[in-house]
Design a protein around this motif. Structure first.
Motif, PDB file in Angstrom:
ATOM      1  N   TYR A  60      33.484  15.723  40.197  1.00 34.84           N
ATOM      2  CA  TYR A  60      32.795  16.602  41.154  1.00 34.84           C
ATOM      3  C   TYR A  60      32.983  18.085  40.813  1.00 34.84           C
ATOM      4  CZ  TYR A  60      37.484  16.653  43.280  1.00 34.84           C
ATOM      5  OH  TYR A  60      38.821  16.769  43.503  1.00 34.84           O
ATOM      6  N   HIS A  61      33.976  18.402  39.969  1.00 37.63           N
ATOM      7  CA  HIS A  61      34.138  19.791  39.532  1.00 37.63           C
ATOM      8  C   HIS A  61      32.907  20.250  38.740  1.00 37.63           C
ATOM      9  CE1 HIS A  61      38.841  19.605  39.752  1.00 37.63           C
ATOM     10  NE2 HIS A  61      38.244  19.512  40.936  1.00 37.63           N
ATOM     11  N   TYR A  62      32.373  19.361  37.941  1.00 38.18           N
ATOM     12  CA  TYR A  62      31.193  19.696  37.136  1.00 38.18           C
ATOM     13  C   TYR A  62      29.960  19.886  38.021  1.00 38.18           C
ATOM     14  CZ  TYR A  62      34.182  18.149  33.318  1.00 38.18           C
ATOM     15  OH  TYR A  62      35.211  18.024  32.435  1.00 38.18           O
ATOM     16  N   ILE A  63      29.848  19.060  39.051  1.00 33.90           N
ATOM     17  CA  ILE A  63      28.721  19.201  39.971  1.00 33.90           C
ATOM     18  C   ILE A  63      28.786  20.547  40.684  1.00 33.90           C
ATOM     19  CG2 ILE A  63      27.734  18.352  42.139  1.00 33.90           C
ATOM     20  CD1 ILE A  63      28.210  15.553  41.258  1.00 33.90           C
ATOM     21  N   ILE A  64      29.992  20.940  41.088  1.00 32.04           N
ATOM     22  CA  ILE A  64      30.153  22.234  41.758  1.00 32.04           C
ATOM     23  C   ILE A  64      29.763  23.382  40.829  1.00 32.04           C
ATOM     24  CG2 ILE A  64      31.853  23.835  42.727  1.00 32.04           C
ATOM     25  CD1 ILE A  64      33.411  21.378  43.743  1.00 32.04           C
ATOM     26  N   ALA A  65      30.257  23.323  39.582  1.00 27.33           N
ATOM     27  CA  ALA A  65      29.959  24.402  38.616  1.00 27.33           C
ATOM     28  C   ALA A  65      28.464  24.488  38.326  1.00 27.33           C
ATOM     29  CB  ALA A  65      30.735  24.156  37.318  1.00 27.33           C
ATOM     30  N   MET A  66      27.817  23.350  38.083  1.00 24.75           N
ATOM     31  CA  MET A  66      26.384  23.350  37.800  1.00 24.75           C
ATOM     32  C   MET A  66      25.582  23.819  38.996  1.00 24.75           C
ATOM     33  SD  MET A  66      26.281  19.735  35.691  1.00 24.75           S
ATOM     34  CE  MET A  66      24.525  19.702  35.410  1.00 24.75           C
ATOM     35  N   SER A  67      26.019  23.448  40.192  1.00 25.66           N
ATOM     36  CA  SER A  67      25.324  23.855  41.415  1.00 25.66           C
ATOM     37  C   SER A  67      25.406  25.358  41.617  1.00 25.66           C
ATOM     38  CB  SER A  67      25.915  23.127  42.624  1.00 25.66           C
ATOM     39  OG  SER A  67      25.768  21.727  42.507  1.00 25.66           O
ATOM     40  N   ILE A  68      26.563  25.945  41.284  1.00 21.57           N
ATOM     41  CA  ILE A  68      26.739  27.397  41.433  1.00 21.57           C
ATOM     42  C   ILE A  68      25.741  28.150  40.553  1.00 21.57           C
ATOM     43  CG2 ILE A  68      28.290  29.319  40.920  1.00 21.57           C
ATOM     44  CD1 ILE A  68      30.608  27.542  41.871  1.00 21.57           C
ATOM     45  N   PHE A  69      25.614  27.713  39.299  1.00 23.89           N
ATOM     46  CA  PHE A  69      24.661  28.385  38.401  1.00 23.89           C
ATOM     47  C   PHE A  69      23.224  28.182  38.864  1.00 23.89           C
ATOM     48  CE2 PHE A  69      28.261  28.620  35.523  1.00 23.89           C
ATOM     49  CZ  PHE A  69      28.042  29.831  34.886  1.00 23.89           C
ATOM     50  N   ALA A  70      22.914  27.005  39.404  1.00 22.59           N
ATOM     51  CA  ALA A  70      21.565  26.756  39.920  1.00 22.59           C
ATOM     52  C   ALA A  70      21.278  27.670  41.107  1.00 22.59           C
ATOM     53  CB  ALA A  70      21.414  25.293  40.324  1.00 22.59           C
ATOM     54  N   VAL A  71      22.268  27.856  41.990  1.00 22.61           N
ATOM     55  CA  VAL A  71      22.106  28.751  43.145  1.00 22.61           C
ATOM     56  C   VAL A  71      21.921  30.191  42.679  1.00 22.61           C
ATOM     57  CG1 VAL A  71      23.288  29.734  45.152  1.00 22.61           C
ATOM     58  CG2 VAL A  71      23.344  27.265  44.759  1.00 22.61           C
ATOM     59  N   PHE A  72      22.689  30.598  41.655  1.00 18.56           N
ATOM     60  CA  PHE A  72      22.520  31.941  41.098  1.00 18.56           C
ATOM     61  C   PHE A  72      21.079  32.154  40.630  1.00 18.56           C
ATOM     62  CE2 PHE A  72      27.238  32.596  39.998  1.00 18.56           C
ATOM     63  CZ  PHE A  72      27.391  33.432  41.087  1.00 18.56           C
ATOM     64  N   SER A  73      20.536  31.170  39.929  1.00 21.74           N
ATOM     65  CA  SER A  73      19.177  31.272  39.411  1.00 21.74           C
ATOM     66  C   SER A  73      18.162  31.398  40.550  1.00 21.74           C
ATOM     67  CB  SER A  73      18.848  30.055  38.543  1.00 21.74           C
ATOM     68  OG  SER A  73      17.542  30.150  38.013  1.00 21.74           O
ATOM     69  N   LEU A  74      18.329  30.600  41.588  1.00 21.94           N
ATOM     70  CA  LEU A  74      17.426  30.658  42.743  1.00 21.94           C
ATOM     71  C   LEU A  74      17.562  31.990  43.471  1.00 21.94           C
ATOM     72  CD1 LEU A  74      17.874  27.044  44.171  1.00 21.94           C
ATOM     73  CD2 LEU A  74      15.853  27.971  43.010  1.00 21.94           C
ATOM     74  N   PHE A  75      18.789  32.489  43.577  1.00 24.19           N
ATOM     75  CA  PHE A  75      19.028  33.754  44.262  1.00 24.19           C
ATOM     76  C   PHE A  75      18.384  34.912  43.499  1.00 24.19           C
ATOM     77  CE2 PHE A  75      21.821  37.502  45.004  1.00 24.19           C
ATOM     78  CZ  PHE A  75      21.512  37.699  46.345  1.00 24.19           C
ATOM     79  N   ILE A  76      18.517  34.891  42.176  1.00 25.81           N
ATOM     80  CA  ILE A  76      17.906  35.941  41.359  1.00 25.81           C
ATOM     81  C   ILE A  76      16.383  35.894  41.471  1.00 25.81           C
ATOM     82  CG2 ILE A  76      17.518  36.687  38.973  1.00 25.81           C
ATOM     83  CD1 ILE A  76      20.419  35.911  38.392  1.00 25.81           C
ATOM     84  N   SER A  77      15.819  34.697  41.473  1.00 27.23           N
ATOM     85  CA  SER A  77      14.366  34.554  41.637  1.00 27.23           C
ATOM     86  C   SER A  77      13.924  35.107  42.979  1.00 27.23           C
ATOM     87  CB  SER A  77      13.959  33.083  41.519  1.00 27.23           C
ATOM     88  OG  SER A  77      14.236  32.590  40.226  1.00 27.23           O
ATOM     89  N   PHE A  78      14.724  34.886  44.011  1.00 26.79           N
ATOM     90  CA  PHE A  78      14.420  35.413  45.345  1.00 26.79           C
ATOM     91  C   PHE A  78      14.436  36.938  45.337  1.00 26.79           C
ATOM     92  CE2 PHE A  78      16.056  37.001  49.436  1.00 26.79           C
ATOM     93  CZ  PHE A  78      15.047  36.567  50.288  1.00 26.79           C
ATOM     94  N   LEU A  79      15.459  37.519  44.704  1.00 33.19           N
ATOM     95  CA  LEU A  79      15.552  38.979  44.623  1.00 33.19           C
ATOM     96  C   LEU A  79      14.348  39.570  43.894  1.00 33.19           C
ATOM     97  CD1 LEU A  79      19.328  39.659  43.792  1.00 33.19           C
ATOM     98  CD2 LEU A  79      18.146  39.978  45.967  1.00 33.19           C
ATOM     99  N   GLU A  80      13.923  38.901  42.837  1.00 33.28           N
ATOM    100  CA  GLU A  80      12.785  39.398  42.057  1.00 33.28           C
ATOM    101  C   GLU A  80      11.509  39.398  42.886  1.00 33.28           C
ATOM    102  OE1 GLU A  80      14.278  37.947  37.625  1.00 33.28           O
ATOM    103  OE2 GLU A  80      12.799  36.790  38.727  1.00 33.28           O
ATOM    104  N   GLN A  81      11.354  38.425  43.746  1.00 39.88           N
ATOM    105  CA  GLN A  81      10.157  38.351  44.585  1.00 39.88           C
ATOM    106  C   GLN A  81      10.157  39.425  45.664  1.00 39.88           C
ATOM    107  OE1 GLN A  81      10.038  34.365  46.129  1.00 39.88           O
ATOM    108  NE2 GLN A  81       9.794  33.426  44.112  1.00 39.88           N
TER     109      GLN A  81
END
Length: 229
Positions: A60-81
């Motif tokens: 589950y450590h890997y799931i947490i790490a991958m999820s964090i990067f996915a959230v970062f990507s979504l957050f950056i896309s939101f900021l760009e919009q």
């Protein structure tokens, strides 16, 4: 559980979770890979690869790490919009490489590309002659957008009354980024002295001011693009 079974289970889990993240992030992650997408993509891929083979770490450590990067990507896309300036900072801005048929040398340097890269990108778009291009813009996605000159636009039905039947030929780049193109000069049965004479130059080092020079055999003239234009 045997180790080889764990590898199979972890690999399958990593693939499934990667697929889920890709669906969440959308097709943009694949279609328009920029710096942010690149960082997120390779990092998530690296984590997934380690997840598939690392048998000691909690899964589950890997799931947490991958999820964090996915959230970062979504957050950056939101900021760009929501913020145009933020988008320009994160994604960059389109760069005009050719304007009104002339190379913009400062912009070329800013793009971190050289003349060989630009010529190749133009050819990939179907433009083998620089003089046919009015504007060439390097997009934030890394692709080249080209606006041809009026007489070189794609043919439509109305143009068929006066078809251009002239034979197509590759351009003779006699100078590339301040250096004589010896291969082309040899093909033309010319030498550097001939080139300097035609360009009204006395020394070879004076070619440094030229980003591109094209010899037109049909009209026996050299079209020159200077770095300071």
């Amino acid at each position: 559980m045997p180790d080889f079974v764990k590898v199979i289970v972890f690999s399958s889990s990593a693939f499934a979770f990667l697929f889920l993240i890709a669906k969440i992030l959308g097709k943009k992650q694949i279609a328009e890979l920029d710096f942010t997408d690149y960082v997120v993509g390779i990092t998530i891929g690296s984590i997934a690869a380690e997840w598939a083979t690392e048998l000691q770490q909690e899964w589950y450590h890997y799931i947490i790490a991958m999820s964090i990067f996915a959230v970062f990507s979504l957050f950056i896309s939101f900021l760009e919009q929501k913020a145009t300036k933020m988008k320009a900072f994160l994604r960059g801005k389109p760069i005009i490489i050719i304007s009104e048929g002339k190379f913009q040398y400062k912009n070329l340097k800013k793009s971190k590309l050289d003349i060989h890269d630009i010529l190749g990108m133009c050819r990939a778009q179907g433009y083998f002659k620089i003089q046919d291009i009015e504007y060439a813009i390097l997009e934030t996605s890394g692709e080249m957008s080209i606006l041809p000159k009026s007489l070189k636009k794609p043919v439509v039905v109305g143009d068929l009354k006066n078809p251009d039947l002239s034979e197509s030929e590759l351009e003779n780049y006699v100078v590339l980024d301040g250096k004589p193109n010896i291969d082309i000069l040899n093909t033309l049965n010319k030498d550097v002295n001939w080139l300097l004479t035609r360009l009204n130059l006395s020394k070879k080092k004076q070619l440094k001011s030229i980003i591109l020079a094209i010899y037109d055999e049909q009209n026996d003239e050299i079209i020159v693009h200077y770095k300071n234009e």
